[in-house]
Structure formats: structure tokens, C-alpha cells
Motif scaffolding. Structure first.
Motif, mmCIF file in Angstrom:
data_model
loop_
_atom_site.group_PDB
_atom_site.id
_atom_site.type_symbol
_atom_site.label_atom_id
_atom_site.label_comp_id
_atom_site.label_asym_id
_atom_site.label_seq_id
_atom_site.Cartn_x
_atom_site.Cartn_y
_atom_site.Cartn_z
ATOM 1 N N LEU A 1 0.827 -1.209 0.000
ATOM 2 C CA LEU A 1 0.000 0.000 0.000
ATOM 3 C C LEU A 1 0.859 1.257 0.000
ATOM 4 N N VAL A 2 1.932 1.251 0.773
ATOM 5 C CA VAL A 2 2.826 2.416 0.810
ATOM 6 C C VAL A 2 3.458 2.641 -0.562
ATOM 7 N N THR A 3 3.888 1.560 -1.200
ATOM 8 C CA THR A 3 4.499 1.676 -2.530
ATOM 9 C C THR A 3 3.513 2.222 -3.543
ATOM 10 N N ALA B 1 -3.650 5.832 -14.573
ATOM 11 C CA ALA B 1 -3.210 5.496 -13.214
ATOM 12 C C ALA B 1 -3.760 4.141 -12.798
ATOM 13 N N VAL B 2 -5.040 3.912 -13.059
ATOM 14 C CA VAL B 2 -5.658 2.630 -12.715
ATOM 15 C C VAL B 2 -5.022 1.497 -13.528
ATOM 16 N N TYR C 1 -0.001 -3.285 -13.216
ATOM 17 C CA TYR C 1 1.328 -3.865 -13.400
ATOM 18 C C TYR C 1 1.800 -4.603 -12.151
ATOM 19 N N PHE C 2 1.190 -4.288 -10.990
ATOM 20 C CA PHE C 2 1.534 -5.030 -9.782
ATOM 21 C C PHE C 2 1.032 -6.467 -9.862
ATOM 22 N N ALA C 3 0.110 -6.712 -10.791
ATOM 23 C CA ALA C 3 -0.414 -8.065 -10.981
ATOM 24 C C ALA C 3 0.370 -8.830 -12.038
ATOM 25 N N GLY C 4 1.498 -8.273 -12.482
ATOM 26 C CA GLY C 4 2.334 -8.961 -13.451
ATOM 27 C C GLY C 4 1.847 -8.774 -14.877
ATOM 28 N N PRO C 5 1.842 -9.824 -15.681
ATOM 29 C CA PRO C 5 1.449 -9.732 -17.093
ATOM 30 C C PRO C 5 0.032 -9.195 -17.292
ATOM 31 N N LEU C 6 -0.817 -9.327 -16.284
ATOM 32 C CA LEU C 6 -2.178 -8.817 -16.405
ATOM 33 C C LEU C 6 -2.180 -7.311 -16.651
ATOM 34 N N GLY C 7 -1.245 -6.606 -16.056
ATOM 35 C CA GLY C 7 -1.170 -5.167 -16.245
ATOM 36 C C GLY C 7 -0.847 -4.794 -17.678
ATOM 37 N N LEU C 8 0.073 -5.510 -18.296
ATOM 38 C CA LEU C 8 0.428 -5.251 -19.686
ATOM 39 C C LEU C 8 -0.751 -5.527 -20.608
ATOM 40 N N ILE C 9 -1.483 -6.597 -20.329
ATOM 41 C CA ILE C 9 -2.659 -6.922 -21.147
ATOM 42 C C ILE C 9 -3.735 -5.861 -20.975
#
Length: 210
Positions: A28-30, A127-128, A133-141
Motif C-alpha cells: 500500500l505504501v508503494t 493510473a488505474v 502492473y503489480f499483478a504482473g502480465p495482467l497489467g500489460l494486457i
């Protein structure tokens, strides 16, 4: 380690529970730190950006060339973007640098020039998306999906070729070469504003005259 009393017995929290709580707090801090930094960068970009102006290009030769690039073919089936996917520096290094250094903000500016939404709404969308990207490849998709929707909207605005094949092409462009895709769309709409194209006039009305 704190022991909790449950009835007459003591319950000792597991070490794994403490590790998860520590990880969640650090996460959360990150996220908050990165989000604040992104919004601060967006504000600086907003304050430093040039104010969009319809028909800013005054050189008739350049205006004619840009207009020919936008309307590059007579038939709907043959028409594509005015600049190639790898033509990031066709209009100088400004759009190229912005797209490669901060693609999210350059995409937000393009969304504003296109009249899709305001700059800050587009920043919120990015931003959303970037939190994914914290979820890995899901963020790129997720980023590729949002970019594809905008790219398909650009095709609709300029009456470019649009079908199932172009949908796949646009998704792959954002999946494997997102920075070039952002720059290509930015050049398309910047050129439209430069020559006072009908698309730019509609976007100007949506964003600045409502």
C-alpha cells in the motif's frame, strides 16, 4: 510476538500471518508513493504543455503535406494512419521523447486532443491501468486493451480501415510496441489540429466550447 487469549487457551499468531500483513502494508505504501509521484508528474506536464490551437501550422506547403498524409488514400480499404508505426520522429523529437519517456501522459494528451475525454480523466484511467502492473502480465494486457480501444476510436474518427484484422493488429501493436503506438496516434491528432481537420474541430468543440 503477542499471544491472544481465547477462552482458557492462548492463540499465538502464525509467523506467516505477520509476513502477509507486513507485505500488504509495504504494498500500500508503494502504491500510494507511485500514485502521488505520477500525479505530480502529470501536473508538471499539464502546466508545461503548449496550449492546443486549431490551424497552428501557417506554412501552406507543410499544411498541404500534412493534409495529404491524413487523407493518404482515396479508398476506405487502403487508408491507414498518416505515419508509420516506426515513424516516431517524423514530426521532430518532441512527440517521440514524450511518448518514450512518459507514454501514459502523452496518451492522456492525445485523448484530450481527440475529444474522447479530458486530460485528467485520461490520467486517472492510466493510473488505474498502471496499478495493474503489480499483478504482473495482467497489467500489460490491461494497458494493451485500453490502448486498443483508443486506437480503434482513432480509426473511426479518421475513417480508417477497421475490421477484425485491424483489431488484432492494434492489440499486438500495444502489446509489443506500445511506445511507438502512442507516438503514432499522437502524430495523427497533432497533424489534424495543425491543419484544422474536421476531427480536430469536433474535438475542439467537445473539449473547449461546451
Amino acid at each position: 510476538m503477542v499471544a491472544l487469549r481465547r477462552g482458557t487457551s492462548l492463540v499465538v499468531p502464525k509467523e506467516s500471518d505477520n509476513d502477509f500483513l507486513r507485505f500488504y502494508q509495504e504494498y500500500l505504501v508503494t502504491v500510494c508513493f507511485l500514485l502521488c509521484g505520477f500525479l505530480m508528474l502529470a501536473y508538471v506536464y499539464w502546466m508545461c504543455r503548449p496550449t492546443p490551437r486549431l490551424g497552428w501550422e501557417t506554412d501552406d506547403r507543410i499544411r498541404s503535406a500534412k493534409r495529404r498524409q491524413i487523407n493518404c488514400a482515396d479508398s476506405l480499404e487502403d487508408r491507414g494512419f498518416a505515419h508509420g508505426l516506426c515513424g516516431c520522429a517524423d514530426d521532430g523529437c518532441g512527440i517521440c521523447c514524450a511518448s518514450f519517456c512518459c507514454p501514459a501522459l502523452r496518451w492522456a494528451e492525445t485523448a484530450r486532443l481527440a475529444g474522447w475525454c479530458s486530460f485528467w480523466v485520461a490520467v486517472g484511467v492510466m493510473a488505474v491501468v498502471h496499478l495493474g502492473y503489480f499483478a504482473g502480465p495482467l497489467g500489460l494486457i490491461l494497458f494493451a486493451g485500453v490502448g486498443t480501444l483508443g486506437r480503434q476510436k482513432a480509426r473511426t474518427d479518421f475513417h480508417l480501415q477497421i475490421n477484425g484484422a485491424t483489431l488484432v493488429q492494434d492489440f499486438l501493436a500495444y502489446l509489443f510496441c506500445p511506445l511507438c503506438a502512442v507516438a503514432q496516434e499522437a502524430q495523427q491528432y497533432e497533424d489534424a489540429w495543425a491543419v484544422r481537420h474536421q476531427v480536430a474541430e469536433v474535438a475542439h468543440y467537445r473539449q473547449f466550447e461546451k
